[in-house]
Design a protein around this motif. Structure first.
Motif, mmCIF file in Angstrom:
data_model
loop_
_atom_site.group_PDB
_atom_site.id
_atom_site.type_symbol
_atom_site.label_atom_id
_atom_site.label_comp_id
_atom_site.label_asym_id
_atom_site.label_seq_id
_atom_site.Cartn_x
_atom_site.Cartn_y
_atom_site.Cartn_z
ATOM 1 N N VAL A 17 0.844 -1.195 0.000
ATOM 2 C CA VAL A 17 0.000 0.000 0.000
ATOM 3 C C VAL A 17 0.882 1.248 0.000
ATOM 4 O O VAL A 17 1.765 1.398 0.848
ATOM 5 N N ALA A 18 0.609 2.132 -0.950
ATOM 6 C CA ALA A 18 1.327 3.413 -1.032
ATOM 7 C C ALA A 18 0.792 4.353 0.053
ATOM 8 O O ALA A 18 -0.307 4.139 0.578
ATOM 9 N N ILE A 58 6.423 2.429 1.185
ATOM 10 C CA ILE A 58 5.242 1.570 1.300
ATOM 11 C C ILE A 58 4.792 1.567 2.764
ATOM 12 O O ILE A 58 5.577 1.314 3.670
ATOM 13 N N SER A 59 3.509 1.867 2.991
ATOM 14 C CA SER A 59 3.007 2.065 4.352
ATOM 15 C C SER A 59 2.367 0.817 4.968
ATOM 16 O O SER A 59 2.013 0.834 6.147
ATOM 17 N N GLY A 60 2.220 -0.229 4.188
ATOM 18 C CA GLY A 60 1.632 -1.450 4.721
ATOM 19 C C GLY A 60 1.197 -2.379 3.598
ATOM 20 O O GLY A 60 1.631 -2.233 2.448
ATOM 21 N N TRP A 61 0.312 -3.291 3.933
ATOM 22 C CA TRP A 61 -0.155 -4.298 2.978
ATOM 23 C C TRP A 61 -1.619 -4.577 3.261
ATOM 24 O O TRP A 61 -2.106 -4.410 4.368
ATOM 25 N N ARG A 62 -2.320 -4.995 2.231
ATOM 26 C CA ARG A 62 -3.702 -5.441 2.400
ATOM 27 C C ARG A 62 -4.004 -6.483 1.340
ATOM 28 O O ARG A 62 -3.354 -6.515 0.301
ATOM 29 N N GLY A 63 -4.968 -7.327 1.641
ATOM 30 C CA GLY A 63 -5.398 -8.299 0.653
ATOM 31 C C GLY A 63 -6.052 -7.592 -0.513
ATOM 32 O O GLY A 63 -6.735 -6.579 -0.339
ATOM 33 N N LEU A 73 -6.104 -3.118 6.351
ATOM 34 C CA LEU A 73 -4.701 -2.732 6.287
ATOM 35 C C LEU A 73 -3.862 -3.412 7.364
ATOM 36 O O LEU A 73 -4.254 -3.486 8.524
ATOM 37 N N TRP A 74 -2.705 -3.911 6.947
ATOM 38 C CA TRP A 74 -1.643 -4.341 7.851
ATOM 39 C C TRP A 74 -0.620 -3.204 7.804
ATOM 40 O O TRP A 74 -0.013 -2.950 6.769
ATOM 41 N N GLU A 75 -0.474 -2.503 8.902
ATOM 42 C CA GLU A 75 0.372 -1.308 8.955
ATOM 43 C C GLU A 75 1.849 -1.676 9.060
ATOM 44 O O GLU A 75 2.252 -2.527 9.838
ATOM 45 N N ARG A 76 2.658 -0.972 8.292
ATOM 46 C CA ARG A 76 4.119 -1.103 8.389
ATOM 47 C C ARG A 76 4.589 -0.103 9.440
ATOM 48 O O ARG A 76 4.335 1.094 9.312
#
Length: 175
Positions: A17-18, A58-63, A73-76
Motif C-alpha cells: 500500500v502506497a 510503502i506504508s503497509g499491505w492489504r489483501g 490494512l496491515w500497517e508497516r
C-alpha cells in the motif's frame, strides 16, 4: 505471489500500500508499481499510467482480489518494538524490499479465502442446479423414448417413483 480461486475467476495477493492508499500489483527493482499518476513519484517507462513508489515509502499491505475486494490494512511500523501482529502491525526495515512477511502474507491469504467462501459456496449451488437441469432434460428424453417404445404410464411412473396419473400429467404433453 498470488492465489487463484478454484473456478479461476479470482486472483488474490498481498498488495503493498502506497502512502496515499493506492495498492500495488507488481514491482520493479526501483519500487512498487502503482496505477495512477500523481506526479509525486517517477513514472514507469513501460507502463505509462503507473508510478514507481519506492519500497521505503510503502506504508503497509492489504489483501487484494481481481474482483475489487480489498482486505483490512496491515500497517508497516518504523521499529521492531512497535510491531504487534495482533494489532496488524509489522516491522520492515526501510532498506528492505517492501513485500509482506510470510506471516502477514499467510494471514492475508486466510482473509482472502474467507472473502471467497460465499462465492465458492454459490458456485457449488450453480453447478448443482446445472446438473439438476441436465438430469431433468435427460429424464424427459428417456421417458419419451420409453413411451415411444410402448411403455405404459404405469411402467414409467413406477420407474420414477410416482403414480401412473402423475407420470401422465408430467410428460403426456411433451410427446
Amino acid at each position: 505471489m498470488g492465489w487463484v480461486s478454484n473456478d479461476n475467476e479470482h486472483e488474490g495477493w498481498a498488495a503493498p500500500v502506497a502512502p496515499d492508499g493506492r495498492t500495488a500489483a507488481s514491482s520493479t527493482s526501483e519500487g512498487m508499481l502503482v496505477e495512477g499518476l500523481t506526479g509525486r513519484y517517477k513514472a514507469d517507462t513501460t507502463l505509462p499510467d503507473y508510478e514507481i513508489v519506492p519500497d521505503k515509502e510503502i506504508s503497509g499491505w492489504r489483501g487484494a482480489c481481481t474482483c475489487g475486494w480489498r482486505g483490512e490494512l496491515w500497517e508497516r511500523v518504523s521499529s521492531p518494538t512497535a510491531a504487534d501482529f495482533s494489532r496488524r502491525r509489522e516491522y520492515l526495515a526501510p532498506t528492505e524490499f517492501a513485500d509482506a512477511s510470510t506471516q502477514v502474507e499467510d494471514a492475508i491469504h486466510d482473509e482472502w479465502k474467507t472473502h471467497l467462501a460465499p462465492l465458492e459456496a454459490v458456485a457449488g449451488v450453480k453447478a448443482a442446479a446445472r446438473e439438476y437441469t441436465q438430469a431433468g432434460q435427460r429424464l424427459d428424453k428417456t421417458v419419451a423414448a420409453a413411451k415411444a417404445a410402448g411403455a405404459s404410464w404405469s411402467d414409467i411412473g413406477r420407474a420414477v417413483g410416482i403414480s401412473r396419473q402423475s407420470a401422465h400429467e408430467r410428460w403426456a404433453d411433451k410427446q
